[in-house]
Design a protein around this motif. Structure first.
Motif, PDB file in Angstrom:
ATOM      1  N   GLY A 116     -14.657 -56.574  41.336  1.00  0.00           N
ATOM      2  CA  GLY A 116     -13.270 -56.230  41.015  1.00  0.00           C
ATOM      3  C   GLY A 116     -13.035 -54.775  40.664  1.00  0.00           C
ATOM      4  N   ILE A 117     -13.990 -53.879  40.943  1.00  0.00           N
ATOM      5  CA  ILE A 117     -13.867 -52.474  40.493  1.00  0.00           C
ATOM      6  C   ILE A 117     -12.636 -51.793  41.109  1.00  0.00           C
ATOM      7  CG2 ILE A 117     -15.483 -51.572  42.258  1.00  0.00           C
ATOM      8  CD1 ILE A 117     -16.414 -49.551  40.049  1.00  0.00           C
ATOM      9  N   PHE A 151      -7.332 -58.551  31.889  1.00  0.00           N
ATOM     10  CA  PHE A 151      -6.738 -59.894  31.769  1.00  0.00           C
ATOM     11  C   PHE A 151      -7.357 -60.832  32.825  1.00  0.00           C
ATOM     12  CE2 PHE A 151      -2.759 -62.642  32.241  1.00  0.00           C
ATOM     13  CZ  PHE A 151      -3.036 -63.361  31.094  1.00  0.00           C
ATOM     14  N   PHE A 152      -8.039 -61.871  32.383  1.00  0.00           N
ATOM     15  CA  PHE A 152      -8.951 -62.589  33.288  1.00  0.00           C
ATOM     16  C   PHE A 152      -8.322 -63.228  34.538  1.00  0.00           C
ATOM     17  CE2 PHE A 152      -8.261 -67.084  32.521  1.00  0.00           C
ATOM     18  CZ  PHE A 152      -7.743 -67.144  31.241  1.00  0.00           C
ATOM     19  N   PRO A 153      -7.063 -63.730  34.501  1.00  0.00           N
ATOM     20  CA  PRO A 153      -6.588 -64.349  35.755  1.00  0.00           C
ATOM     21  C   PRO A 153      -6.549 -63.369  36.923  1.00  0.00           C
ATOM     22  CG  PRO A 153      -5.204 -65.031  33.925  1.00  0.00           C
ATOM     23  CD  PRO A 153      -6.106 -63.948  33.409  1.00  0.00           C
ATOM     24  N   GLN A 154      -6.256 -62.073  36.638  1.00  0.00           N
ATOM     25  CA  GLN A 154      -6.113 -61.148  37.768  1.00  0.00           C
ATOM     26  C   GLN A 154      -7.171 -60.046  37.756  1.00  0.00           C
ATOM     27  OE1 GLN A 154      -5.120 -58.454  35.084  1.00  0.00           O
ATOM     28  NE2 GLN A 154      -4.095 -57.740  36.917  1.00  0.00           N
ATOM     29  N   LEU A 155      -8.237 -60.242  36.978  1.00  0.00           N
ATOM     30  CA  LEU A 155      -9.229 -59.170  36.806  1.00  0.00           C
ATOM     31  C   LEU A 155     -10.011 -58.853  38.082  1.00  0.00           C
ATOM     32  CD1 LEU A 155     -11.025 -57.243  35.142  1.00  0.00           C
ATOM     33  CD2 LEU A 155     -12.284 -59.216  34.325  1.00  0.00           C
ATOM     34  N   VAL A 156     -10.491 -59.871  38.767  1.00  0.00           N
ATOM     35  CA  VAL A 156     -11.436 -59.570  39.852  1.00  0.00           C
ATOM     36  C   VAL A 156     -10.811 -59.440  41.243  1.00  0.00           C
ATOM     37  CG1 VAL A 156     -13.534 -60.387  38.749  1.00  0.00           C
ATOM     38  CG2 VAL A 156     -12.071 -62.005  39.940  1.00  0.00           C
ATOM     39  N   ALA A 157      -9.574 -59.906  41.429  1.00  0.00           N
ATOM     40  CA  ALA A 157      -8.972 -59.743  42.760  1.00  0.00           C
ATOM     41  C   ALA A 157      -7.444 -59.661  42.711  1.00  0.00           C
ATOM     42  CB  ALA A 157      -9.415 -60.865  43.687  1.00  0.00           C
ATOM     43  N   GLY A 158      -6.924 -59.123  41.625  1.00  0.00           N
ATOM     44  CA  GLY A 158      -5.487 -58.869  41.553  1.00  0.00           C
ATOM     45  C   GLY A 158      -4.664 -60.115  41.267  1.00  0.00           C
ATOM     46  N   PRO A 159      -3.332 -60.044  41.370  1.00  0.00           N
ATOM     47  CA  PRO A 159      -2.522 -58.905  41.805  1.00  0.00           C
ATOM     48  C   PRO A 159      -2.726 -57.678  40.910  1.00  0.00           C
ATOM     49  CG  PRO A 159      -1.164 -60.883  41.466  1.00  0.00           C
ATOM     50  CD  PRO A 159      -2.497 -61.190  40.945  1.00  0.00           C
ATOM     51  N   ILE A 160      -2.618 -56.486  41.521  1.00  0.00           N
ATOM     52  CA  ILE A 160      -2.770 -55.246  40.772  1.00  0.00           C
ATOM     53  C   ILE A 160      -1.479 -55.050  39.971  1.00  0.00           C
ATOM     54  CG2 ILE A 160      -3.169 -52.757  40.958  1.00  0.00           C
ATOM     55  CD1 ILE A 160      -4.433 -53.372  43.761  1.00  0.00           C
ATOM     56  N   GLU A 161      -1.584 -55.375  38.673  1.00  0.00           N
ATOM     57  CA  GLU A 161      -0.367 -55.393  37.842  1.00  0.00           C
ATOM     58  C   GLU A 161       0.056 -53.999  37.397  1.00  0.00           C
ATOM     59  OE1 GLU A 161       2.041 -57.166  36.834  1.00  0.00           O
ATOM     60  OE2 GLU A 161       1.448 -59.010  37.847  1.00  0.00           O
ATOM     61  N   ARG A 162       1.351 -53.836  37.157  1.00  0.00           N
ATOM     62  CA  ARG A 162       1.890 -52.596  36.623  1.00  0.00           C
ATOM     63  C   ARG A 162       1.982 -52.727  35.103  1.00  0.00           C
ATOM     64  NH1 ARG A 162       3.295 -51.279  41.778  1.00  0.00           N
ATOM     65  NH2 ARG A 162       1.218 -51.825  42.462  1.00  0.00           N
ATOM     66  N   TYR A 239      -6.422 -67.589  46.021  1.00  0.00           N
ATOM     67  CA  TYR A 239      -6.883 -66.988  44.764  1.00  0.00           C
ATOM     68  C   TYR A 239      -5.670 -66.524  43.943  1.00  0.00           C
ATOM     69  CZ  TYR A 239      -8.148 -63.404  41.499  1.00  0.00           C
ATOM     70  OH  TYR A 239      -8.220 -62.673  40.350  1.00  0.00           O
ATOM     71  N   THR A 240      -4.737 -65.835  44.636  1.00  0.00           N
ATOM     72  CA  THR A 240      -3.559 -65.303  43.931  1.00  0.00           C
ATOM     73  C   THR A 240      -2.737 -66.431  43.318  1.00  0.00           C
ATOM     74  OG1 THR A 240      -3.506 -63.518  45.537  1.00  0.00           O
ATOM     75  CG2 THR A 240      -1.557 -63.782  44.192  1.00  0.00           C
ATOM     76  N   ASP A 241      -2.581 -67.525  44.067  1.00  0.00           N
ATOM     77  CA  ASP A 241      -1.822 -68.663  43.530  1.00  0.00           C
ATOM     78  C   ASP A 241      -2.490 -69.225  42.275  1.00  0.00           C
ATOM     79  OD1 ASP A 241       0.139 -68.545  45.473  1.00  0.00           O
ATOM     80  OD2 ASP A 241      -0.938 -69.880  46.839  1.00  0.00           O
ATOM     81  N   ILE A 242      -3.834 -69.312  42.312  1.00  0.00           N
ATOM     82  CA  ILE A 242      -4.545 -69.828  41.126  1.00  0.00           C
ATOM     83  C   ILE A 242      -4.340 -68.860  39.964  1.00  0.00           C
ATOM     84  CG2 ILE A 242      -6.789 -70.498  40.171  1.00  0.00           C
ATOM     85  CD1 ILE A 242      -7.661 -71.109  43.118  1.00  0.00           C
ATOM     86  N   ALA A 243      -4.454 -67.550  40.243  1.00  0.00           N
ATOM     87  CA  ALA A 243      -4.292 -66.536  39.191  1.00  0.00           C
ATOM     88  C   ALA A 243      -2.885 -66.600  38.596  1.00  0.00           C
ATOM     89  CB  ALA A 243      -4.562 -65.149  39.762  1.00  0.00           C
ATOM     90  N   ILE A 244      -1.874 -66.654  39.472  1.00  0.00           N
ATOM     91  CA  ILE A 244      -0.480 -66.693  38.999  1.00  0.00           C
ATOM     92  C   ILE A 244      -0.218 -67.997  38.234  1.00  0.00           C
ATOM     93  CG2 ILE A 244       1.941 -66.810  39.770  1.00  0.00           C
ATOM     94  CD1 ILE A 244       1.195 -64.826  42.003  1.00  0.00           C
ATOM     95  N   GLY A 245      -0.792 -69.099  38.752  1.00  0.00           N
ATOM     96  CA  GLY A 245      -0.625 -70.405  38.102  1.00  0.00           C
ATOM     97  C   GLY A 245      -1.254 -70.427  36.714  1.00  0.00           C
ATOM     98  N   CYS A 246      -2.483 -69.897  36.591  1.00  0.00           N
ATOM     99  CA  CYS A 246      -3.180 -69.835  35.293  1.00  0.00           C
ATOM    100  C   CYS A 246      -2.335 -69.051  34.294  1.00  0.00           C
ATOM    101  CB  CYS A 246      -4.491 -69.049  35.415  1.00  0.00           C
ATOM    102  SG  CYS A 246      -5.819 -69.930  36.137  1.00  0.00           S
TER     103      CYS A 246
END
Lengths: 476, 84
Positions: A116-117, A151-162, A239-246
């Motif tokens: 996720g770098i 923030f773990f839901p979006q840490l390793v593959a986004g979404p790249i938050e503002r 992945y994004t749906d899981i992240a947004i859902g979490c």
């Protein structure tokens, strides 16, 4: 700890409970601990890198505000530190390998790519630039800032938050809300379906061609690239749906990252629908600062091309990704330059470009262009890429289209049904308007149960066949 | 090509009944009792399928058919957020 592992579900349950039971003032502590624990489950040794990037960008943000007379220096310090880490760990071996190949020496190092770098680095860059521009105030609380980066839901593959979207939410009070639970759980279920039932099952057929291009025939390459188009979309948007859902279950709203990209009418439209958080990042922090479309046509074309090249390189340290980015840049520039001419031709032919038939035609052409570019993205190396392209243009045999991938009737039926369901899920549960509690379609308990059954059976099927189930975008 | 999935006649008949049950809400509307009966029958059939030597692929295919039928009967949200 993959999102599609039982360990993650247990971890998430604990994190969500802590999110609600710990008082708002101290909530950042368990969430930050959970985020770092999640990251360390991937690469414990490299946790100091995220800590370093976080500390430098945090300090420079405060210095930009406190010492505005030298704010350029603080910004440069922050950008240099963050980008140095990214460039060294992600691109050193790529550049060293390319130079070494020219001079006949091995200059590469044994480096581990931090998970996720690219995502968290871009998030810290946007924070530093926004503070420099005066768009947001510098965050004084290190805990909240560190949580924004990790923030773990979006840490390793986004979404790249503002920062202006996420940091205020991290500080706000969140009470358990059944609407959020329902919408978040639906979103997660849609994500698991896309990832496990569609992407992972499709991966088996795609890998058969791309992992051994020598034995593939020209007929299987176009079909494999189309299947890869489905696979990568379902993998990443799943992945994004899981992240947004979490995040939604815990009361946080992450930004949308996809909007049915394969229904795009042209390449510009495709990029407005695919990986939206990255596209908008490049627009605000690279394309516009380069001059955007304000400095004449030639400069605009150059700027567009630079953005696509950097986007390609962002995705991976290999020439295949650079060529993939360049190809999309060419699509975009050629599309722009020929737009008026094409419209004139359609007009002369008496074709209504807004008709339903023309929309289907334009969608199909866009999809085929994107699929062609995916061959460059998916090829394991430039050597493999040459073989695949040679076979694609050399020995096309439509009669052998399906058989060579090892597709069976059951496999075809499963894929077709899974694809239909995926499109229906996208129409109902993953669009921005479906985020509204009153706007989401009702998912009846029976439907949810069948989808859950499908996820479980597909997971068991993949376990039995030894599938890896890793998310493609985690490597970026 | 592989296949003859659902080789046993009993499984074929049960699968057909389940598919019909999945379609019933389209004509008489969604009722909770229908969902309960349908889900219970799915569970029974899937258990029987595994006991009779069925595969995960067959089970997956059956639930995908049910998912697709159930999903297309759900109302689709409109752009303004209301339901059709």
């Amino acid at each position: 700890m993959n999102f599609n592992s039982p360990e993650f579900l247990i971890f998430f349950l604990i994190a969500a409970i802590l999110n609600f039971v710990v008082p708002t003032k101290y909530r950042w502590i368990p969430l930050l601990a959970a985020s770092y624990y999640f990251y360390m489950s991937w690469s414990a040794k490299l946790v100091f890198l995220i800590l370093f990037t976080t500390a430098v960008s945090y300090a420079s943000g405060i210095l930009i505000e406190k010492r505005p007379e030298r704010k350029k220096l603080w910004l440069a310090l922050s950008l240099t530190a963050s980008l140095s880490v990214l460039i060294f760990f992600k691109y050193y071996n790529f550049f060293a390998g390319s130079v070494g190949a020219l001079i006949g020496a091995d200059l590469t190092l044994k480096l581990m790519l931090p998970v996720g770098i690219s995502f968290y680095t871009f998030q810290t860059l946007s924070y530093s630039i926004d503070v420099y521009r005066g768009n947001i105030p510098a965050e004084r609380h290190f805990g909240y800032y560190a949580l924004f980066v990790s923030f773990f839901p979006q840490l390793v593959a986004g979404p790249i938050e503002r920062p202006e979207n996420l940091i205020p939410q991290l500080k706000a009070k969140h009470r358990f809300n059944s609407d959020d639970l329902s919408a978040g759980a639906k979103r997660m279920l849609a994500g698991y379906f896309k990832k496990i039932v569609v992407a992972d099952i499709t991966a088996g057929y795609v890998d058969a061609v791309f992992n051994s291009p020598e034995s593939a025939s020209g007929s299987s390459v176009p079909l494999a690239s189309m299947l890869f188009a489905v696979q990568i979309y379902c993998d990443f948007s799943g992945y994004t749906d899981i992240a947004i859902g979490c995040a939604r279950i815990m009361g946080y709203r992450l930004m949308q990252n996809f909007d049915r990209p394969y229904s795009a009418l042209n390449i510009k439209d495709f990029w407005a629908r695919w990986h939206i958080s990255l596209t908008s990042w490049f627009r605000y922090y690279l394309y516009i600062p380069l001059g955007g479309n304000r400095r004449g046509r030639t400069r605009m074309i150059l700027n567009l091309f630079i953005v696509f090249l950097v986007s390609g390189l962002w995705h991976g340290a290999d020439w295949t990704f650079v060529i993939w980015g360049a190809l999309h840049g060419i699509y975009r520039v050629v599309g722009m330059l020929t737009y008026k001419k094409r419209e004139e031709i359609w007009k002369k032919l008496g074709v209504d470009t807004s008709s339903a038939l023309m929309r289907v035609f334009r969608r199909t052409v866009t999809f085929l262009l994107v699929c062609f570019a995916w061959i460059f993205f998916r090829a394991n190396s430039t050597h493999d890429l040459m073989i695949l392209l040679g076979k694609l243009f050399g020995s096309f045999n439509p009669a052998a289209f399906v058989g060579e991938l090892g597709l069976t009737l059951t496999g075809v039926l499963i894929l077709a049904l899974a694809y239909i369901i995926m499109t229906q899920l996208d129409r109902r549960y993953t669009l921005p308007e479906a985020e509204l509690p009153s706007g989401g379609a009702v998912m009846q308990s029976g439907t949810a149960l069948y989808l859950l059954y499908a996820v479980i059976f597909a997971w068991l099927l993949l376990k039995a066949s030894g599938g890896s189930g890793a998310f493609i975008y985690f490597q970026f | 090509m592989d296949i003859i999935f659902f080789e046993q006649p009993l499984i074929r008949i049960a699968a057909l009944i389940l598919i019909i049950l999945d379609l019933v809400p389209r004509f008489i509307g969604a009722h909770i009792w229908l969902t309960v009966v349908n889900c219970a029958l799915h569970a029974v059939l899937l258990s029987y399928m595994f006991l009779a030597g069925g595969t995960f692929e067959e089970a997956l295919l059956l639930v995908l058919v049910s998912s697709a039928l159930a999903l297309v009967q759900c109302p689709e949200p409109r752009k303004d957020g209301s339901k059709k």
